[in-house]
Design an enzyme around this catalytic site. Structure first.
Site, short mmCIF file in Angstrom:
data_model
loop_
_atom_site.label_atom_id
_atom_site.label_comp_id
_atom_site.label_asym_id
_atom_site.label_seq_id
_atom_site.Cartn_x
_atom_site.Cartn_y
_atom_site.Cartn_z
N CYS A 106 0.74 -1.20 -0.05
CA CYS A 106 0.05 0.07 -0.04
C CYS A 106 1.04 1.28 -0.07
O CYS A 106 1.66 1.44 -0.93
CB CYS A 106 -1.19 -0.11 1.19
SG CYS A 106 -2.65 0.80 0.96
N ARG A 139 -11.65 6.04 -4.61
CA ARG A 139 -10.87 5.04 -3.66
C ARG A 139 -11.26 3.44 -4.02
O ARG A 139 -12.39 3.11 -4.21
CB ARG A 139 -11.50 5.24 -2.19
CG ARG A 139 -10.33 5.08 -1.34
CD ARG A 139 -10.63 5.70 0.06
NE ARG A 139 -9.61 5.15 1.03
CZ ARG A 139 -8.31 5.62 1.15
NH1 ARG A 139 -7.92 6.76 0.55
NH2 ARG A 139 -7.55 4.95 2.00
N HIS A 203 -3.32 -4.97 0.80
CA HIS A 203 -2.50 -4.24 2.19
C HIS A 203 -2.66 -5.18 3.45
O HIS A 203 -2.99 -6.40 3.64
CB HIS A 203 -3.51 -2.92 2.46
CG HIS A 203 -4.57 -3.09 3.14
ND1 HIS A 203 -5.40 -1.81 3.64
CD2 HIS A 203 -5.46 -4.08 3.54
CE1 HIS A 203 -6.32 -2.36 4.37
NE2 HIS A 203 -6.60 -3.51 4.31
#
Lengths: 249, 415
Positions: A106, A139, A203
């Protein structure tokens, strides 16, 4: 094709512990990032390898002699601060040049590139991977999956992504995977690697769902050709469960 | 069903909205579709968008917000404030404006109200209810796939508080994010409830430099943000107040974290003029909070339910739980957050030596996590099977939000 270091030896000639450094947990630890350190240590010890885990906070200098460096996710401010400190410190660059393994997720992945966006500004990255990141239109949040570059001989990548960035790869890096679910770099490719430096948008504890990737990092770090198999009952069930939730899964 | 009596002080539109709101809530309860704590307020707000402000007018109000402990602290505060008279409160954990509207409409005219507020809605509820006191408990990572990042949330609180010159803030001196936000208010009372979780406050929200911690103190290495001197401090079984007097608290709720919640409740009540000695005995009235901490007997097993929904609250749950057979249940449905990464922020090693079972939608995530921490476990497909497979005696159940609700439903909606 990858730089491999033999295991290090202490003065008495004994093989010394595998040193795994979690880089700046005070800045780069958004959500379960500690998991990658715990998983690598667990899987190494299960093969009888001694492990010396190390957490180095940002005010402190990074050691140059470690075998694996881990970078986690982070919010904009801490991400920019981490890149600034890592560039000023220089140890990660020297370690990478000497063949150490770097695994980043990430925000940590973004800052390995040439530049990234945080708090509306472009920041210089570490330039350890030929890529740059900017802001995407939306996002990316949710399950991320896709087949991995066949040269790495790994099963399907599965993870969870949560980022607002889009990453554009240069010619010197290879995408880690092709995206079949989620966004990854840009909706087509996901992650990147070159030599023993590997980054992904999966992530947090990305290695929990990708034990074969964890073992690949351990092989790179130790120079081992392969590692003894472990009981994968629960990781197999977890992977199957996650991949089954995807469209067409 | 009796129609509720209208409050003649409310504007006509608010009176209609308030009556309809209470009727809808009653219907919701009567038909078993819910406990009525949200639907009534939602309908009322459709009829009168200012209903919450209208219902709040004339009451002296305390708001309670934060990532963890807000439902319990709200209950304890309402109990403490009961010394003064009737207190309206949203005790079902319905902590958004529709829930506040329902709670106030249902309570009728009360001189006081204590409202739990979802941390995302603090600005909106501050503006609508004009509270006298706002209690700010803590901020930590919680469902990051949908919630705001911690620093951004602190900034939102700070902005919200800066606009209210008449509010008294009662805030946690041990949480740098909370202190930074609370300093925007004109007046603060600081409490210290201890804090196990530090992982979201290593970077100063004011200047970006590192936060330094030493024992119970903390300070920023780059600016003047530092831990303020608390006026209220939780110790093992007591709360020490601003006059230095030690007020023993004997709670029906387990764990050190609840002594901290009690300290907050006493500090808020004191801001309304309630002496701690008068408030403290009332805290024992709170025995379970929407099923949390409740103990239920089934076939000789004493089952206790603990809710743990994010890393900070899992650490507290391990502290509260006895070293007995333990069932862990984790889901990742909408209200839980879809991401289970947080499991790796929790240290599960305190469970070593306890017989552990895992269940829930995401039992395999838990299984992989426990394996990494060398905690032996057994996977069970259902809660019933988990209960059947332990010997008579205590069974501790630690679950996250929807997993907790599932188990609670199986135990016939214990309260």
């Amino acid at each position: 094709m990858f730089s491999k270091r033999g295991a290090d030896y202490d003065r008495a000639g004994r093989e010394s512990a595998l040193r795994i450094v979690w880089v700046y947990p005070d800045l780069l630890s958004t959500y379960g990032d500690q998991g990658n350190l715990l998983i690598l240590a667990h899987r190494a010890r299960a093969r009888g390898l001694a492990v010396q885990p190390l957490q180095v906070r940002s005010p402190d200098r990074l050691p140059e002699q470690a075998d694996i460096y881990l970078l986690g996710g982070g919010e904009d401010g801490p991400q920019a601060l981490a890149a600034q400190r890592l560039n000023a410190d220089g140890a990660l660059h020297r370690a990478s040049a000497a063949g150490s393994v770097i695994f980043a997720v990430c925000a940590g992945y973004q800052l390995l590139g040439r530049s990234f966006f945080a708090k509306g500004e472009r920041h210089p990255g570490l330039d350890l991977l030929d890529l740059h990141s900017d802001r995407g239109p939306s996002r990316a949040v949710g399950e991320l999956a896709g087949p991995v570059d066949p040269r790495l001989s790994l099963p399907t990548l599965t993870g969870f992504e949560n980022h607002g960035g889009r990453t554009h790869l240069g010619p010197e890096v290879n995408p880690l995977a092709r995206v079949t679910a989620g966004v990854g770099n840009d909706g087509a490719t996901e992650g990147a690697f070159r030599g023993a430096v590997l980054g992904t948008y999966a992530h947090g504890p990305a290695l929990a769902r990708n034990p074969a990737l964890a073992d690949l990092l351990l092989c790179w770090a130790t120079g081992a050709g392969q590692l003894a198999p472990l009981d994968e009952t629960w990781t197999d069930r977890l992977r199957a469960d996650r991949l089954a939730t995807l469209p067409g899964g | 069903m009796t129609l509720p009596v209208s409050d003649p002080r409310l504007p006509i539109r608010a009176r209609v909205a308030s009556a309809v709101s209470r009727t809808a809530a009653a219907v919701s309860r009567a038909t078993g579709r819910g406990d009525g704590s949200v639907i009534g307020g939602r309908i009322g707000l459709l009829i009168d968008p200012d209903l919450l402000a209208n219902l709040a007018a004339g009451r002296r109000i305390a708001l309670v917000s934060g990532t963890n402990g807000k439902t319990t602290t709200t209950r304890l505060t309402a109990a403490a404030m009961g010394v003064l008279g009737p207190v309206a409160t949203n005790s079902f954990g319905a902590n958004m404006p529709s829930g506040h509207t329902s709670a106030l409409a249902r309570a009728g005219r009360t001189p006081y109200a204590v409202l739990e507020v979802d941390e995302h809605y603090l600005a909106q509820v501050l503006a609508a209810t004009r509270p006298a006191v706002v209690a700010l408990l803590n901020l930590s990572r919680d469902q990051l796939d949908r919630a705001m990042e911690v620093a951004m949330m602190a900034a939102r609180w700070r902005e919200a508080l800066a606009g209210h010159s008449d509010v008294q803030v009662v805030a946690n001196a041990d949480d740098p994010m909370v202190v930074w936000a609370a300093r925007a208010a004109p007046r603060q009372t600081w409490f210290s409830a201890g804090q196990r979780w530090h992982e979201d406050s290593w970077v100063c929200p004011e200047c970006g430099h590192a936060i330094v911690r030493e024992r119970d103190q903390w300070w920023c290495s780059g600016c003047n943000l530092r831990r303020p001197q608390p006026q209220w401090t939780a110790t093992d079984q007591a709360v020490v107040g601003p006059d230095g007097l030690r007020q023993p608290v004997s709670l029906a709720l387990p764990g050190r974290v609840n002594v901290g919640n009690a300290a907050t409740a006493l500090a808020v009540a004191a801001a309304f003029g309630v002496p701690p000695a008068a408030a403290a005995p009332r805290l024992r009235e709170v025995v379970s909070v929407a099923g949390r901490y409740a103990q239920v007997e089934r076939d000789g097993r004493w089952i206790r339910l603990l809710l743990a929904k994010n890393p900070a609250s899992w650490l507290e749950a391990f502290d509260m739980a006895e070293p007995a057979p333990t069932l862990l249940s984790v889901n990742a449905r909408g209200p839980d957050g879809l991401d289970t990464s947080w499991l790796f922020d929790v240290d599960f090693t305190p469970l070593r030596g306890r017989p552990v079972q895992v269940t829930g939608d995401r039992a395999y995530d838990l299984a992989v996590r426990l394996q990494v921490d060398d905690v032996p476990f057994r996977h069970v497909p259902s809660f019933a099977e988990a209960v059947a497979s332990v010997p008579p005696g205590r069974l501790e159940v630690i679950a996250n939000y929807t997993a907790f609700q599932d188990i609670r439903a199986e135990l016939d909606r214990v309260l």
